[in-house]
Design a protein around this motif. Sequence first.
Motif, PDB file in Angstrom:
ATOM      1  N   GLU A   1      44.665  54.339  35.167  1.00 36.52           N
ATOM      2  CA  GLU A   1      43.494  53.594  34.972  1.00 36.52           C
ATOM      3  C   GLU A   1      43.203  52.605  35.942  1.00 36.52           C
ATOM      4  OE1 GLU A   1      45.781  55.007  31.308  1.00 36.52           O
ATOM      5  OE2 GLU A   1      46.200  53.833  33.120  1.00 36.52           O
ATOM      6  N   GLY A   2      44.032  52.099  36.655  1.00 38.23           N
ATOM      7  CA  GLY A   2      43.757  51.124  37.970  1.00 38.23           C
ATOM      8  C   GLY A   2      43.529  51.547  39.118  1.00 38.23           C
ATOM      9  N   MET A   3      43.337  53.049  39.330  1.00 38.68           N
ATOM     10  CA  MET A   3      43.103  53.547  40.808  1.00 38.68           C
ATOM     11  C   MET A   3      41.675  53.451  40.848  1.00 38.68           C
ATOM     12  SD  MET A   3      46.212  53.694  42.227  1.00 38.68           S
ATOM     13  CE  MET A   3      45.524  54.847  43.548  1.00 38.68           C
ATOM     14  N   GLU A   4      41.103  52.484  41.030  1.00 40.04           N
ATOM     15  CA  GLU A   4      39.537  52.220  41.270  1.00 40.04           C
ATOM     16  C   GLU A   4      39.378  51.787  42.586  1.00 40.04           C
ATOM     17  OE1 GLU A   4      37.713  50.363  38.064  1.00 40.04           O
ATOM     18  OE2 GLU A   4      39.037  51.397  36.483  1.00 40.04           O
ATOM     19  N   PHE A   5      37.839  52.088  43.047  1.00 39.49           N
ATOM     20  CA  PHE A   5      37.560  51.937  44.484  1.00 39.49           C
ATOM     21  C   PHE A   5      36.241  51.432  44.395  1.00 39.49           C
ATOM     22  CE2 PHE A   5      41.281  54.662  44.371  1.00 39.49           C
ATOM     23  CZ  PHE A   5      41.975  54.233  45.503  1.00 39.49           C
ATOM     24  N   ASP A   6      35.694  50.500  45.167  1.00 34.70           N
ATOM     25  CA  ASP A   6      34.170  50.062  45.250  1.00 34.70           C
ATOM     26  C   ASP A   6      33.930  50.304  46.692  1.00 34.70           C
ATOM     27  OD1 ASP A   6      35.572  47.939  46.382  1.00 34.70           O
ATOM     28  OD2 ASP A   6      34.509  46.635  45.020  1.00 34.70           O
ATOM     29  N   ALA A   7      32.610  49.924  47.137  1.00 33.90           N
ATOM     30  CA  ALA A   7      32.384  50.081  48.560  1.00 33.90           C
ATOM     31  C   ALA A   7      33.130  49.347  49.513  1.00 33.90           C
ATOM     32  CB  ALA A   7      30.907  49.632  48.702  1.00 33.90           C
ATOM     33  N   ALA A   8      33.613  48.076  49.180  1.00 37.12           N
ATOM     34  CA  ALA A   8      34.435  47.444  50.078  1.00 37.12           C
ATOM     35  C   ALA A   8      35.756  47.913  50.327  1.00 37.12           C
ATOM     36  CB  ALA A   8      34.534  46.003  49.446  1.00 37.12           C
ATOM     37  N   SER A   9      36.204  48.453  49.079  1.00 34.72           N
ATOM     38  CA  SER A   9      37.643  49.296  49.163  1.00 34.72           C
ATOM     39  C   SER A   9      37.336  50.654  49.780  1.00 34.72           C
ATOM     40  CB  SER A   9      38.109  49.846  47.623  1.00 34.72           C
ATOM     41  OG  SER A   9      37.894  48.771  46.751  1.00 34.72           O
ATOM     42  N   GLU A  10      36.326  51.410  49.777  1.00 36.31           N
ATOM     43  CA  GLU A  10      36.204  52.408  50.896  1.00 36.31           C
ATOM     44  C   GLU A  10      36.117  52.088  52.351  1.00 36.31           C
ATOM     45  OE1 GLU A  10      36.697  55.383  50.140  1.00 36.31           O
ATOM     46  OE2 GLU A  10      36.573  55.328  47.811  1.00 36.31           O
ATOM     47  N   ALA A  11      35.330  51.102  52.553  1.00 38.30           N
ATOM     48  CA  ALA A  11      35.351  50.233  53.864  1.00 38.30           C
ATOM     49  C   ALA A  11      36.482  50.009  54.431  1.00 38.30           C
ATOM     50  CB  ALA A  11      34.299  49.093  53.828  1.00 38.30           C
TER      51      ALA A  11
ATOM     52  N   LEU B   1      36.004  45.906  39.545  1.00 41.85           N
ATOM     53  CA  LEU B   1      35.630  45.686  40.975  1.00 41.85           C
ATOM     54  C   LEU B   1      34.073  45.460  40.978  1.00 41.85           C
ATOM     55  CD1 LEU B   1      37.482  48.623  42.846  1.00 41.85           C
ATOM     56  CD2 LEU B   1      38.200  46.177  42.890  1.00 41.85           C
ATOM     57  N   THR B   2      33.716  44.333  41.783  1.00 44.27           N
ATOM     58  CA  THR B   2      32.241  44.127  41.994  1.00 44.27           C
ATOM     59  C   THR B   2      31.532  44.382  42.894  1.00 44.27           C
ATOM     60  OG1 THR B   2      33.058  42.124  43.471  1.00 44.27           O
ATOM     61  CG2 THR B   2      33.265  41.816  41.193  1.00 44.27           C
ATOM     62  N   GLY B   3      32.372  45.366  43.908  1.00 45.72           N
ATOM     63  CA  GLY B   3      31.506  45.894  45.161  1.00 45.72           C
ATOM     64  C   GLY B   3      31.774  45.355  46.207  1.00 45.72           C
ATOM     65  N   GLY B   4      32.284  44.140  46.207  1.00 45.55           N
ATOM     66  CA  GLY B   4      32.513  43.469  47.617  1.00 45.55           C
ATOM     67  C   GLY B   4      33.929  43.099  47.767  1.00 45.55           C
ATOM     68  N   GLY B   5      35.061  43.734  46.969  1.00 38.21           N
ATOM     69  CA  GLY B   5      36.372  43.558  47.165  1.00 38.21           C
ATOM     70  C   GLY B   5      36.915  42.603  45.995  1.00 38.21           C
ATOM     71  N   ASN B   6      36.064  41.971  45.463  1.00 36.19           N
ATOM     72  CA  ASN B   6      36.509  40.889  44.287  1.00 36.19           C
ATOM     73  C   ASN B   6      36.459  41.671  42.986  1.00 36.19           C
ATOM     74  OD1 ASN B   6      36.969  38.822  46.214  1.00 36.19           O
ATOM     75  ND2 ASN B   6      34.674  38.505  46.239  1.00 36.19           N
TER      76      ASN B   6
END
Length: 470
Positions: free
Chosen positions: A243-253, A312-317
């Motif tokens: 459930e915690g293995m989530e990624f946003d744009a900042a994560s991918e970067a 995740l908010t999209g910016g790594g936060n």
Amino acid sequence: MPALSESAADTPAPAADAAATGGLRVAVVGAGPAGIYAADILTTRDPSATVDIFDRLPTPYGLIRYGVAPDHPRIKQIIVALHRVMENPRIQFFGNVHVGADLKVDELRTYYDAIVFATGAERDRSIGIPGEDLHGSYGAADFVAFYDSHPDREQVWDLTHARSVAVIGVGNVGLDVARLLARTGDELLYTDIPAHVHEVLRNSAVTDVHMFARRGPAQAKFTPVELRELDHSPNVQVVVAPEGMEFDAASEAALGQSKSLRMVVDVLSEWAMRDPEPGPHRRIHIHFLENPIEILGEDGHVVGLRTEHQELTGGGNVRGTGEFTDWEVQAVYRAVGYRSESIEDLPFDTVKLVLPNAGGRVLDLDGEPLPATYATGWVKRGPVGLIGHTKSDAAETVGHLLADAPTLTRAPQRSRDAVKALLESKGLPVTDFEGWDRLDAHELGLGEPHGRGRVKVHTREGMTGVARIR
């Protein structure tokens, strides 16, 4: 292993009385890597300088001896390089001397042109949530001090009641604590742990260790090597909550910019997909995007941990979702960072929990540099970075000290023998570096009959009895 400058060790200048040479006389307070690096860099850059290193413990090496998990002998090998530095005849070691208590800072100024504080950070930061003071809620630093047998810290621990425990924080210390809680005592008999630590770990009732990270896997700070070590024991299985293995744009970067981080996430993803193995394994569960908000208690004892799921908010936060989970645990280990302690007669930043400084120059309450007073290591910058980062940190501080050298007021008493006479007059049970070598040989001898590299002497009296100046 972080490289040390070899010049001081390979071509040591002959020891000389600073009164005769006019060379800088510098006191370093703290004999961990930060203090030893500073002494090495100073004596290398200034061939006329002499350095005396003071530590409140009878032994040198600081967190290498009392902060590194016993099943990390690879990291402990840095002591070999530090030992070469300490053999420099222009560097002296005085153990069992607590600056600020046994020896006042103003007393040091009588004998030294400058003082460098390298006292580190070995106390727990507060996590600031309800229930932190319940019985069964522990600071990770206290547990580390137990399994590393710190002579000034509690050497009694009870692992017989908690079956399921929580570790808050997934940094290096959190990983160490989780691994030591999950491993069996007999697995660690190859290490330097003394009998009382082995006995506690051997009788442990722990079956499940739950680690909680507020942010996602792409924000993890540990290395692939540190992560894989969790899964090396045949008696331990690591389970990652998918459930915690989530990624946003900042994560991918971030993953695209760091090969090491990509390897960490690959390992975590593999563990998240595997099925639990049958058998009497102890388990380490890793939960990302779960923010601990309260330690739950009953009759003054820990009975659980409440977390709020994050997104995740999209910016790594991250931000809270309003979704809460109560985890049934009987103990909580808080591994959210270390803090330094104040030093008598010196200013202290109670927010950053360090000596206030500018590049290593200690500042007074008005923000002005204190004369001839410097800081390096974690008491300078906070408990961040690996051991190797400490060398560049020391280089900055020493650079400023040497730049200030022409304006420093020279200490009135400059003889090395005068310092020894002062310590003798106080009746302190001082140890020196030759004493460390005796203690080192003694501990190696304790381990030899059992096929172990070393067995630690864990009491101050025991260490001092072997190492005291003769």
